[in-house]
Design a protein around this motif. Sequence first.
Motif, PDB file in Angstrom:
ATOM      1  N   LEU A  33       0.824  -1.208   0.000  1.00 18.28           N
ATOM      2  CA  LEU A  33       0.000   0.000   0.000  1.00 18.28           C
ATOM      3  C   LEU A  33       0.860   1.260   0.000  1.00 18.28           C
ATOM      4  O   LEU A  33       0.603   2.212  -0.745  1.00 18.28           O
ATOM      5  CB  LEU A  33      -0.932   0.010   1.214  1.00 18.28           C
ATOM      6  CG  LEU A  33      -2.065  -1.022   1.235  1.00 18.28           C
ATOM      7  CD1 LEU A  33      -2.854  -0.915   2.533  1.00 18.28           C
ATOM      8  CD2 LEU A  33      -2.988  -0.838   0.043  1.00 18.28           C
ATOM      9  N   ARG A  34       1.890   1.280   0.827  1.00 23.48           N
ATOM     10  CA  ARG A  34       2.734   2.470   0.900  1.00 23.48           C
ATOM     11  C   ARG A  34       3.528   2.675  -0.386  1.00 23.48           C
ATOM     12  O   ARG A  34       3.720   3.803  -0.842  1.00 23.48           O
ATOM     13  CB  ARG A  34       3.690   2.383   2.099  1.00 23.48           C
ATOM     14  CG  ARG A  34       3.011   2.279   3.451  1.00 23.48           C
ATOM     15  CD  ARG A  34       1.882   3.256   3.627  1.00 23.48           C
ATOM     16  NE  ARG A  34       2.331   4.652   3.632  1.00 23.48           N
ATOM     17  CZ  ARG A  34       1.511   5.691   3.557  1.00 23.48           C
ATOM     18  NH1 ARG A  34       0.208   5.505   3.461  1.00 23.48           N
ATOM     19  NH2 ARG A  34       1.987   6.909   3.586  1.00 23.48           N
ATOM     20  N   THR A  37       1.137   4.089  -3.033  1.00 19.88           N
ATOM     21  CA  THR A  37       0.896   5.499  -2.757  1.00 19.88           C
ATOM     22  C   THR A  37       2.065   6.354  -3.231  1.00 19.88           C
ATOM     23  O   THR A  37       1.890   7.396  -3.865  1.00 19.88           O
ATOM     24  CB  THR A  37       0.669   5.719  -1.246  1.00 19.88           C
ATOM     25  OG1 THR A  37      -0.528   5.053  -0.851  1.00 19.88           O
ATOM     26  CG2 THR A  37       0.558   7.196  -0.908  1.00 19.88           C
ATOM     27  N   SER A 176      -4.056   3.341   5.872  1.00 22.76           N
ATOM     28  CA  SER A 176      -3.487   2.226   5.112  1.00 22.76           C
ATOM     29  C   SER A 176      -3.062   1.086   6.024  1.00 22.76           C
ATOM     30  O   SER A 176      -3.170  -0.088   5.657  1.00 22.76           O
ATOM     31  CB  SER A 176      -2.303   2.695   4.266  1.00 22.76           C
ATOM     32  OG  SER A 176      -1.245   3.156   5.088  1.00 22.76           O
ATOM     33  N   SER A 180      -4.419  -2.695   5.845  1.00 17.93           N
ATOM     34  CA  SER A 180      -3.534  -3.867   5.771  1.00 17.93           C
ATOM     35  C   SER A 180      -3.925  -4.930   6.798  1.00 17.93           C
ATOM     36  O   SER A 180      -3.782  -6.132   6.536  1.00 17.93           O
ATOM     37  CB  SER A 180      -2.078  -3.452   5.968  1.00 17.93           C
ATOM     38  OG  SER A 180      -1.845  -3.024   7.306  1.00 17.93           O
TER      39      SER A 180
END
Length: 284
Positions: A33-34, A37, A176, A180
């Motif tokens: 996710l990071r 982004t 986020s 997760s």
Amino acid sequence: MTSAASDVSNFYYGAVTPIAAYLMACLGAALGLRCTTRSLRHPQRRARWLALGATAIGCGIWTMHFIAMIGFNVQGALVSYDTTKTLLSLAVAIAFVSVGVFLVGYRGSSPVTLATAGTVTGLGVAVMHYLGMAAIHTDGTLQYDTMTVILSVVIAVAAATAALWAAVSIHALWASLGASLVMGVAVTGMHYTGMAAVSVHLTGHSATAQSSTDLLSFLLAMLAGPLAVLLVAAVIVMFDPDMMLTDDDWDRPAPASAPRGTVPAQPVHAEQQASRPSGSRTSW
């Protein structure tokens, strides 16, 4: 030769393996996710961040599976794994996840794109799972309940679709991380749903009981590489300037990188500004 159904357990070491597997699934999802982004905020480096995110998610899912498999036990039979199929399942996980991540990374989260990417990724997770199961060698045959297998594939597709949506839609750190944790539940749930479909029919009798030490040694050796990848990805993400990005920050454009060899402009203090001639201007 007749075969007899054997007792199968997925919790040979109690709650240790499912908890550890869940944490690995969460770690892979969080890193993915990071990275996604970061890729959306910096298009010039998008491919590299998406590749890192896809690798982290793929390694996280694969690591979750084989940590959980440490707890897999067939009563009265030895369990071992084919090395080639085990490594192939890792490659399959990363490859299929990469397709999904790059689709949403470059084409956004439109319903068609998201459905396509989620289906490809979810099917990849399912293929990884059952290819990993095909790597098992034991004194018997593995059989599957068809409806439970289908349910596990549906869960995999739904979890993958939700994860990809979150990757391009959720930007703030804490949001986020929460996503997760939910993804970890979905991915781990898919694994144990798939394992609930398994029954083992022995065709012979082992001279010894489950060799847990040999099996554990093999799986830990297999896990060393993906765990190292996750560690490297975690270090990169932790030192990312956008680590603490909030939704308000996301609306601001990312700072452009200064040309190599140039010296950043220094701020002008109030005293210096006051000492300048009245007609002069500061150049930014």
